[in-house]
Design an enzyme around this catalytic site. Structure first.
Site, short mmCIF file in Angstrom:
data_model
loop_
_atom_site.label_atom_id
_atom_site.label_comp_id
_atom_site.label_asym_id
_atom_site.label_seq_id
_atom_site.Cartn_x
_atom_site.Cartn_y
_atom_site.Cartn_z
N ASP A 158 42.73 70.80 2.60
CA ASP A 158 43.29 70.52 3.93
C ASP A 158 42.55 69.40 4.64
OD1 ASP A 158 40.98 72.02 4.41
OD2 ASP A 158 41.80 73.00 6.17
N SER A 217 42.50 75.96 2.47
CA SER A 217 41.41 75.01 2.34
C SER A 217 41.09 74.65 0.89
CB SER A 217 40.16 75.58 3.06
OG SER A 217 39.15 74.63 3.16
N ASP A 219 39.57 68.91 5.78
CA ASP A 219 38.61 69.08 6.88
C ASP A 219 37.17 69.04 6.39
OD1 ASP A 219 38.47 71.56 5.64
OD2 ASP A 219 38.75 72.73 7.47
N ASP A 224 38.84 68.02 0.53
CA ASP A 224 39.33 69.30 0.03
C ASP A 224 40.81 69.44 0.37
OD1 ASP A 224 39.16 69.78 2.76
OD2 ASP A 224 38.51 71.85 2.51
#
Length: 447
Positions: free
Chosen positions: A243, A102, A245, A241
C-alpha cells in the site's frame, strides 16, 4: 472501552473469512458512516484500495454500508494509503477508508479508517465504532441514500502533491533509479512522480493481477530490487510495500537501507535547515539503540512509542513534532502527509543524493547500528505463551544478561498469531544467545 475487531492498524484477516467478510465490511461501513455523520451537508467518504483480488468484494460491501446510512462514496480505485489520507482532507470528506493488508500476501486484506482530518482513528474512536456494530444501526430514508462515483483525477492530485514535497531547486536528471512497487497500490503513481522529476526509472513490481501483490517483490522481499540495482548500475533502488506507506532504500551496492537510517538522514538534514520541530524524532521501541545514541550526540531527542505508525503519529501530534517513523520503513512527515508515505520518504533520500553528489551508500550510512536480532514465533490461536512461567523466566534472565549493554523487547503481533522476540546489544554473540533462549521457551509454551 476495548477493541476486538481492530488491531494495531485497522481490521485485518484472511479474505472471505471472519473478520474480512462482505457482511462485516458492510456493517463496518454503516457504523463508521453513522459515526461521522455531522451537520446538515451532504456527507462523503473516500475509499481507496490496493490491488488484491478481494478488494473488489470489500470495496462493494463498504460502499453499500456507507450509502445505506446516507453517505456519498468517492471511489479512488488502486491508490496508496497516504493518498487516501491526503484526499480525505482535501476533498473535505467526513471519513476515509483504505482497503489493504499492507505487506501481507494477497489472500489477506484489511480496512483502515481515517477521520475528516486525514489521520487514522484513535483507539477510542475505533472502539466506539465496534460498539455501534453490535447494536441496530439507523438507516437512511429511501430519499436520503448516498450515491457512489469514481474520482477520475484522484491519482493526478496525489502525484502533484508528492512532487511538491521535492526541493524546487533540485532535479533527478542523471539519476538511474530502480523502483519496485510490489505489484501494489503505487504501481501507477510512484513511477510517474520519479520520471516527471527527471529520473531514469527502471520499473519492477508494476504488473498487478490481483494475486501477485508482495509476491517476491516489494520492501518485504527486496532481493529482486537489490539484484536489479547492481545489474543495471543504478544509483539506488526504492522498494515500496503493497500500500506504499513504507519503503526500503537500496544503495548502489545492493545493500538495504532501513527506516532507522532514513530517519537519521532526514532528521539531520532537517535539523541543519531548522525544519525539525522540537529537535525531536519520534520512533517506536523497535528502533535501534544506535540511532538513539547517534541523534543524542547531535542534540536530537528520540521519543519512543509502542509499535505502530498510528501511535507514532499520535505522539507527533501531541508534541507538535513533524518527523517520525518505524525501523520497518514507515516514515511520517506531517508537514507533507498524515501517515507514513514510502514515496515521499524516498524523495527525501533522493534529494540528499542529488544535492550532495555522493553515492547512496555514503549518504545513507548515518550511524553504526548495534547488533540486533528479531525472530518471530508462531503460536496456535487461543494460546497465550507470554503468560507461561518459563517464558517470563527466560525474558528476565535475558534482561539481566544484557543490563547496561543492550535491551530486550517481546511483543505480540497485532496482525498475526506471532510473538516477536527482539534483542540488541554491544555483544552480537550474547544477543543471538538470549534471543534463541527466549524463542525456545516461547516455542515450548506454545506447543
Amino acid at each position: 472501552m476495548t477493541r476486538k475487531l481492530f488491531g494495531t492498524d485497522g481490521v485485518r484477516g484472511r479474505a472471505n473469512e471472519h473478520p474480512m467478510t462482505a457482511e462485516i465490511a458492510m456493517k463496518l461501513g454503516q457504523a463508521a458512516g453513522r459515526r461521522f455523520l455531522r451537520g446538515r451537508h451532504r456527507h462523503r467518504v473516500v475509499i481507496g484500495k490496493d490491488t488484491r483480488l478481494s478488494g473488489y468484494m470489500i470495496e462493494s460491501a463498504l460502499t453499500a454500508g456507507f450509502v445505506s446510512v446516507g453517505m456519498d462514496v468517492f471511489l479512488l480505485g488502486p491508490a496508496p494509503t497516504p493518498a487516501v489520507g491526503m484526499l480525505t482532507k482535501s476533498l473535505r470528506a467526513d471519513a476515509g477508508v483504505m482497503i489493504s493488508a499492507s505487506h501481507n500476501p494477497f489472500h489477506d486484506n484489511g480496512i483502515k479508517l481515517f477521520g475528516p482530518d486525514g489521520f487514522k482513528l484513535s483507539d477510542k474512536v475505533e472502539a466506539e465504532i465496534e460498539a455501534m456494530m453490535e447494536r441496530p444501526i439507523a438507516l437512511a430514508d429511501a430519499a436520503d441514500l448516498g450515491r457512489a462515483k469514481r474520482i477520475d483525477d484522484a491519482l493526478g492530485r496525489y502525484i502533484e502533491a508528492a512532487k511538491a514535497t521535492f526541493p524546487r531547486h533540485l532535479r533527478l536528471d542523471g539519476l538511474r533509479v530502480v523502483l519496485d512497487c510490489a505489484n501494489g497500490a503505487a504501481y501507477k503513481t510512484a513511477p510517474a512522480v520519479l520520471w516527471e522529476l527527471g529520473a531514469e526509472v527502471i520499473k519492477i513490481g508494476v504488473e498487478p493481477n490481483g494475486l501477485n501483490i508482495n509476491a517476491g517483490v516489494g520492501s518485504t522481499a527486496p532481493d529482486l530490487c537489490r539484484r536489479t540495482v547492481v545489474e543495471t548500475g543504478a544509483h539506488l533502488g526504492v522498494a515500496l510495500d503493497g500500500d506504499a506507506d513504507r519503503v526500503h532504500i537500496i544503495d548502489e551496492k545492493g545493500e538495504i537501507v532501513d527506516g532507522d537510517q532514513i530517519m537519521a538522514l532526514i532528521a539531520e538534514r532537517w535539523l541543519q535547515s531548522r525544519r525539525l520541530a522540537g529537535g525531536t524524532l519520534v520512533a517506536t521501541v523497535m528502533s535501534n539503540l544506535g540511532l538513539e545514541r547517534h541523534l543524542a550526540a547531535r542534540g536530537v531527542r528520540l521519543l519512543r512509542t509502542r509499535v505502530g505508525d498510528r501511535y507514532v503519529v499520535e505522539a507527533m501530534r501531541e508534541g507538535g513534532f513533524n518527523l517520525g517513523g518505524e525501523q520497518s520503513g514507515h516514515i511520517v512527515m506531517t508537514d507533507h502527509a498524515s501517515t507514513g508515505d514510502g514515496l515521499l520518504a524516498a524523495l527525501q533520500v533522493l534529494a540528499a543524493v542529488a544535492e550532495e553528489g555522493r553515492p547512496a551508500s555514503e549518504v545513507c550510512a548515518r550511524f553504526s547500528p548495534l547488533p540486533q536480532v528479531l525472530r518471530n514465533v508462531r503460536y496456535a490461536p487461543g494460546a497465550a505463551p507470554l503468560d507461561a512461567a518459563e517464558v517470563r523466566r527466560a525474558i528476565a534472565a535475558a534482561e539481566a544478561r544484557l543490563a547496561g549493554a543492550g535491551r530486550v523487547l517481546i511483543r505480540k503481533s497485532g496482525t498475526e498469531p506471532l510473538i516477536r522476540v527482539m534483542a540488541e546489544g554491544e555483544d552480537p554473540a550474547l544477543v543471538e544467545a538470549v534471543v534463541a533462549e527466549i524463542c525456545a521457551a516461547v516455542e515450548d509454551a506454545a506447543a
